[in-house]
Every structure is written in structure tokens, then in C-alpha cells.
Design a protein around this motif. Structure first.
Motif, short mmCIF file in Angstrom:
data_model
loop_
_atom_site.label_atom_id
_atom_site.label_comp_id
_atom_site.label_asym_id
_atom_site.label_seq_id
_atom_site.Cartn_x
_atom_site.Cartn_y
_atom_site.Cartn_z
N GLU A 91 0.87 -1.25 0.00
CA GLU A 91 -0.05 -0.08 -0.08
C GLU A 91 0.80 1.25 -0.15
O GLU A 91 0.64 2.34 -0.61
N SER A 95 0.76 3.84 -3.05
CA SER A 95 0.23 5.14 -3.00
C SER A 95 1.29 6.28 -3.31
O SER A 95 1.11 7.17 -3.88
N LEU A 98 1.44 6.26 -7.34
CA LEU A 98 0.47 6.93 -7.76
C LEU A 98 0.14 8.55 -7.44
O LEU A 98 0.32 9.06 -8.57
N ALA A 99 1.02 9.14 -6.34
CA ALA A 99 0.96 10.44 -6.34
C ALA A 99 2.04 10.93 -7.27
O ALA A 99 1.94 12.02 -7.68
N SER A 157 -5.78 1.88 -11.51
CA SER A 157 -4.56 2.65 -10.99
C SER A 157 -4.20 3.87 -11.92
O SER A 157 -4.05 5.07 -11.24
N TYR A 164 -5.62 12.41 -9.72
CA TYR A 164 -5.14 13.28 -8.78
C TYR A 164 -4.43 14.31 -9.73
O TYR A 164 -4.32 15.63 -9.11
N ALA A 227 -1.61 12.49 -2.36
CA ALA A 227 -1.04 11.33 -1.30
C ALA A 227 -2.37 11.22 -0.17
O ALA A 227 -2.56 9.93 0.29
N SER A 233 -10.37 9.25 -4.03
CA SER A 233 -9.94 7.69 -4.02
C SER A 233 -11.30 6.92 -3.43
O SER A 233 -11.46 6.05 -4.01
N TRP A 237 -11.93 4.52 -6.44
CA TRP A 237 -11.15 3.20 -6.37
C TRP A 237 -12.25 1.92 -5.98
O TRP A 237 -13.19 2.19 -5.31
N GLN A 242 -5.12 -0.69 -1.58
CA GLN A 242 -5.69 0.71 -1.45
C GLN A 242 -4.81 1.70 -1.46
O GLN A 242 -3.62 1.38 -0.86
N PRO A 243 -5.24 2.95 -1.72
CA PRO A 243 -4.21 4.13 -1.71
C PRO A 243 -3.95 4.34 -0.35
O PRO A 243 -4.93 4.01 0.67
N LEU A 244 -3.08 5.32 -0.10
CA LEU A 244 -2.83 5.53 1.49
C LEU A 244 -3.85 6.43 2.12
O LEU A 244 -3.96 6.32 3.35
#
Length: 291
Positions: A91, A95, A98-99, A157, A164, A227, A233, A237, A242-244
Motif C-alpha cells: 500500500e 500510494s 500513484l501520487a 490505477s 490526482y 497522497a 479515492s 477506487w 488501497q491508496p494511502l
């Protein structure tokens, strides 16, 4: 004799500054301290020092149900003693990636937009400026619109990365545009072109390096906000790692305060680390000496 305003004003400004900094830092410091406590039932945490909260958050200790901690997935295998598998916090890496992906899009899109608006006068300039900050809306609003406009990207993703970048590109444009507007762009361009530099080389080796403060600041702001983006999210999602932001929400909602403090403290540490990394990479990447 020293004027009264100087004798009183400087100490007063110093006291106000120290009080403001203390007020801002105190919650962060108290949260970090609480992450190493066994419990917090009174005014202050108690039962120091334990690493149990951090172990549970990082997935190094058993947890159950909704308090599930960070998962670890195989990263690579070392050819030692018949093969040693190195695990990585899925995770966390997910995350951060992604950011950073959103920041990369912000750089590619936001910097040219900021340059064009700051440098040139053209028909529709005000509209371009307005549209560039139009995504400055709550994540829940953009999340709902994103589901309807790009249903094939929802739950992926790449969809999160695009979302974002859409949400945070106004911060990049505003930060870099203010930096460009403080520079003598025309004079810099004319000097570089007079020395034989092409326009792309002028932009990449003269204009962009001179705007590095705004670019690095915009990148740090975009990464930090991306983030921690929860609303978008949560709406977009679907399932999987999972994202942070969702990881933090899970611990804040379903854990003891000391465990939630450990999760939040971990996020603080990640923000500091990525901020220092972006500053270092930005400074080194914009250093054109010797080229």
C-alpha cells in the motif's frame, strides 16, 4: 535612545512567531509521541515506550477484521541460502507511485500552461487561465464527474493517477505561473536565442531552471495533497491494494487512538521523506552547470 517601537516591536514579533510555530507543530509532535504509547485514556498518553502500534500499522504484527494493517508483497528474491524473498509494503509503494505519477502529469501539463499564460498575450488567454484552475473543486465533486465521464478508467490505477493530476494541476499552474511572472522572460529568451540556442533548448536549459523554486514547490504541494486525497479515492477506487488515504481512514475510524497516531505519524514521515527527495532531485535536475 532606542525607539520604543524597536525595543518592543522586535520582541513582540518574535514571541508571536514562536507561538504560531509552536501552535502549528504541537499537534504533529503530540501525535508522534502518542504513537509510542500503550494507551491514551486521560489528558496525556501513558505507558511509554512501545513499538506495538507501529508494528501493527506496518503489518509486522497480527491484526484482525477492519483493523487490517499494511500488506506486504514479494518484491524480489535474492540468491542467498536457497533464495531469500524480499517483501515490500504494497500500500505504501502503491500510494507513493500513484501520487508521483500525478505529479509527473502535472509537470508535463502545468508548466507549459503556466509559461504560456505568463509569457504571451493571445486571444482567449483569460479563458485558458480560468480553465487551468477549474479543477480546483472538492474531490467528491470531481470523483462523481469522473465516474460518468471516464467509466473505463474508474477503479484502475491509471484512473487514480489521472484524477490526482486533474485535482492538483491548479496548484502547479499557480505556483509556477507566479514564478514565471517574476522573471524577465522576454529578456532571457532573447539573450539565449542571440547566442544561438534553439527555442526548445532555451526553454529547457534557461527558462525552466530559473523557475525551479516554483516548480519544486508545486511538485511538493501536488504530491502531498494527492497522497492524502480521500474523497476522490473513496469514490473512484474499486478493490485491490488501497491508496494511502483509504489506509489512513481505515485506521482512524476503526483503531485505538494510539494506533491511529502511528498511522498518521507514518504518513508524516513519508511526506518529509518525499519532500526532501523532490527538493534534492529538483535542485540537481535543474543544475545545468557544465552542460
Amino acid at each position: 535612545m532606542t525607539p520604543l517601537s524597536r525595543r518592543v516591536g522586535r520582541p513582540a514579533v518574535t514571541v508571536v512567531l514562536l507561538a504560531t510555530v509552536t501552535f502549528l507543530i504541537a499537534p504533529v509532535a503530540l501525535t508522534i509521541v502518542a504513537s509510542f504509547a500503550r494507551e491514551w485514556t486521560g489528558v496525556f498518553p501513558s505507558g511509554f515506550v512501545t513499538f506495538r502500534n507501529w508494528q501493527q500499522v506496518l503489518g509486522l504484527a497480527d491484526t484482525i477484521g477492519s483493523q487490517r494493517s499494511m500488506g506486504w508483497d514479494p518484491l524480489f528474491t535474492l540468491p542467498v541460502n536457497g533464495g531469500v524473498t524480499v517483501l515490500a509494503p504494497s500500500e505504501l509503494f502503491f500510494s507513493v507511485g500513484l501520487a508521483l505519477g500525478g505529479v509527473l502529469i502535472n509537470l508535463v501539463v502545468g508548466v507549459p500552461i503556466a509559461y504560456a499564460v505568463a509569457r504571451y498575450e493571445f486571444r482567449g488567454r483569460e479563458w485558458v487561465s480560468a480553465v487551468s484552475v477549474l479543477p480546483l473543486v472538492p474531490g467528491v465533486v470531481l470523483g462523481v464527474a469522473f465516474l460518468r465521464a471516464y467509466p473505463t478508467l474508474s477503479g484502475t490505477s491509471f484512473g487514480l493517477i489521472v484524477g490526482y493530476s486533474l485535482l492538483k494541476v491548479p496548484f502547479m499552474v499557480m505556483a509556477v505561473r507566479s514564478e514565471f511572472e517574476s522573471m524577465p522572460l522576454r529578456q532571457l529568451e532573447e539573450s539565449a536565442r542571440a547566442l544561438g540556442a534553439s527555442w526548445p533548448r532555451t526553454f529547457l536549459t534557461v527558462i525552466v531552471p530559473n523557475a525551479r523554486s516554483g516548480i519544486v514547490s508545486g511538485a511538493i504541494i501536488c504530491w502531498t495533497l494527492a497522497a492524502a486525497e480521500f474523497n476522490f479515492s473513496y469514490i473512484v477506487w474499486a478493490k485491490g491494494t488501497q491508496p494511502l488515504a483509504l489506509f489512513l481512514q481505515r485506521h482512524i475510524s476503526n483503531s485505538t487512538f494510539t494506533k491511529a497516531a502511528a498511522a498518521v505519524s507514518m504518513f508524516f514521515c513519508i511526506v518529509v521523506a518525499i519532500t526532501l527527495l523532490l527538493q534534492a532531485v529538483g535542485t540537481r535536475g535543474f543544475d545545468t552547470r557544465g552542460s
